[in-house]
Design an enzyme around this catalytic site. Structure first.
Site, PDB file in Angstrom:
ATOM      1  N   CYS A  18       0.852  -1.178   0.000  1.00 36.45           N
ATOM      2  CA  CYS A  18       0.000   0.000   0.000  1.00 36.45           C
ATOM      3  C   CYS A  18       0.894   1.236   0.000  1.00 36.45           C
ATOM      4  CB  CYS A  18      -0.902  -0.004   1.231  1.00 36.45           C
ATOM      5  SG  CYS A  18       0.017   0.107   2.792  1.00 36.45           S
ATOM      6  N   CYS A 102       2.484   5.880   8.809  1.00 32.47           N
ATOM      7  CA  CYS A 102       1.549   6.001   7.686  1.00 32.47           C
ATOM      8  C   CYS A 102       0.624   7.194   7.921  1.00 32.47           C
ATOM      9  CB  CYS A 102       0.722   4.729   7.557  1.00 32.47           C
ATOM     10  SG  CYS A 102      -0.587   4.864   6.321  1.00 32.47           S
ATOM     11  N   GLU A 132       0.282  -0.406  16.359  1.00 25.88           N
ATOM     12  CA  GLU A 132      -0.542   0.742  15.997  1.00 25.88           C
ATOM     13  C   GLU A 132      -1.477   1.132  17.138  1.00 25.88           C
ATOM     14  OE1 GLU A 132      -4.229   1.851  13.089  1.00 25.88           O
ATOM     15  OE2 GLU A 132      -2.774   0.416  12.299  1.00 25.88           O
TER      16      GLU A 132
END
Length: 324
Positions: A18, A102, A132
């Site tokens: 991604c 990100c 995360e």
């Protein structure tokens, strides 16, 4: 193998890297080029064994904690994001930092800060211990409550049921997350949703195409590491939507010929932190066993790109201008 059925591969698209992963990996590579080895990286830059091994060969040193980085060194923060306390640790150690979080994770961090400032209790749907989740909870530890699945909803306690909002880890199963949110809404009818979907576009896109190919798939192969949340979810989604069997592998060498017994159609995809070279290795392995017919199943085109971390952009621009 013992099957007379036509042998084919349904190759999922989109799959693999991604935009956030691509940005993070390039950030480490550019840092090594720009500043020289070693470059320290806190945690795995992305959750993929091959990527970590490749960067280690180039001079990256992966550490678990900021305190392991020698004073005055350069440290890169992983794509999963870090809590504000980690930035404080880096400053205390006189470390130069490159934040490869990100941007979609950064968005969730900013939402958490804003809702905490507005007095909300924040229900974070995610998996306990995931990097995360740890980073996001660190933004407002007194206000964020982790909800690890629908069965965890009963354990949630809030200050004011009229001021409750939910956010989510970006790499979850869309269906599982919404099931949890449904249970939260039963408990907290005034629950506020985030202004935009927290589950990242790439996670959703990879799940959508797996849902499409799963009903036709005798065997689903997901290329990805076991600590990659979005890769693990792809296996679960495949089985839920009709794949007769599904396996998660890092490399083609981990495949087992016994899995092909009675198999006519193999579905193949990869997690968002997986380089395409690993998928090609699986395709070659399958082709050698009669699965040469590869049909690409594409549900959407992905064009999103993220710019490099600002610290790198600054120094690269300065070098280009002849200032270094």
């Amino acid at each position: 193998m013992s099957t007379t059925a036509p042998r084919r591969v349904l190759l999922a698209a989109p799959r693999g890297y991604c935009a956030g992963v691509d940005r993070a990996v390039i950030a480490v590579e550019k840092a090594l080029e720009q500043y020289g080895a070693p470059i320290y990286v806190r945690k795995q830059i992305v959750h993929n064994k091959y990527v970590v091994q490749t960067l280690e060969k180039q001079g990256a040193i992966f550490v678990d904690e900021t305190e392991e980085v020698p004073e005055g060194s350069i440290v890169v923060f992983s794509a999963h994001g870090v809590a504000p306390s980690v930035h404080d640790e880096a400053r205390a150690g006189k470390l130069a930092t490159i934040d490869a979080t990100c941007p979609l994770v950064t968005k969730v961090h900013k939402e958490a800060v804003r809702f905490a400032d507005e007095g909300y209790d924040i229900l974070l749907v995610g998996h306990e211990g995931h990097e995360e989740v740890i980073g996001t909870m660190g933004e407002a530890p007194d206000r964020i409550h982790l909800v690890d699945g629908a069965e965890d909803v009963a354990n949630v306690e809030v200050r004011d049921e009229s001021k409750v909002v939910w956010l989510s880890q970006t790499t979850l199963s869309v269906d599982e997350t919404m099931a949890t949110v449904g249970e939260l809404k039963k408990r907290f009818p005034l629950l506020v949703s985030p202004p935009s979907d927290d589950i990242c576009y790439a996670t959703q896109n990879r799940q959508v195409v797996v849902k499409q190919i799963a009903p036709e798939t005798d065997l689903l192969i997901v290329v990805g590491s076991k600590n990659s949340s979005n890769s693990v979810r792809l296996v679960e989604v495949g089985l839920e939507y009709g794949a007769k069997a599904a396996h998660l592998v890092d490399f083609a060498e981990e495949l087992d010929e016994a899995w092909l017994d009675g198999v006519g159609t193999v579905g193949l995809t990869s997690g968002a932190s997986v380089p395409e070279i690993l998928v090609q290795g699986v395709l070659e392995w399958l082709a050698q066993r009669g699965f040469e017919d590869v049909q690409v199943v594409r549900t959407v085109e992905e064009t999103l790109q993220f710019s490099l971390p600002k610290e790198l952009r600054r120094d690269l621009r300065a070098e280009a201008a002849g200032k270094l």
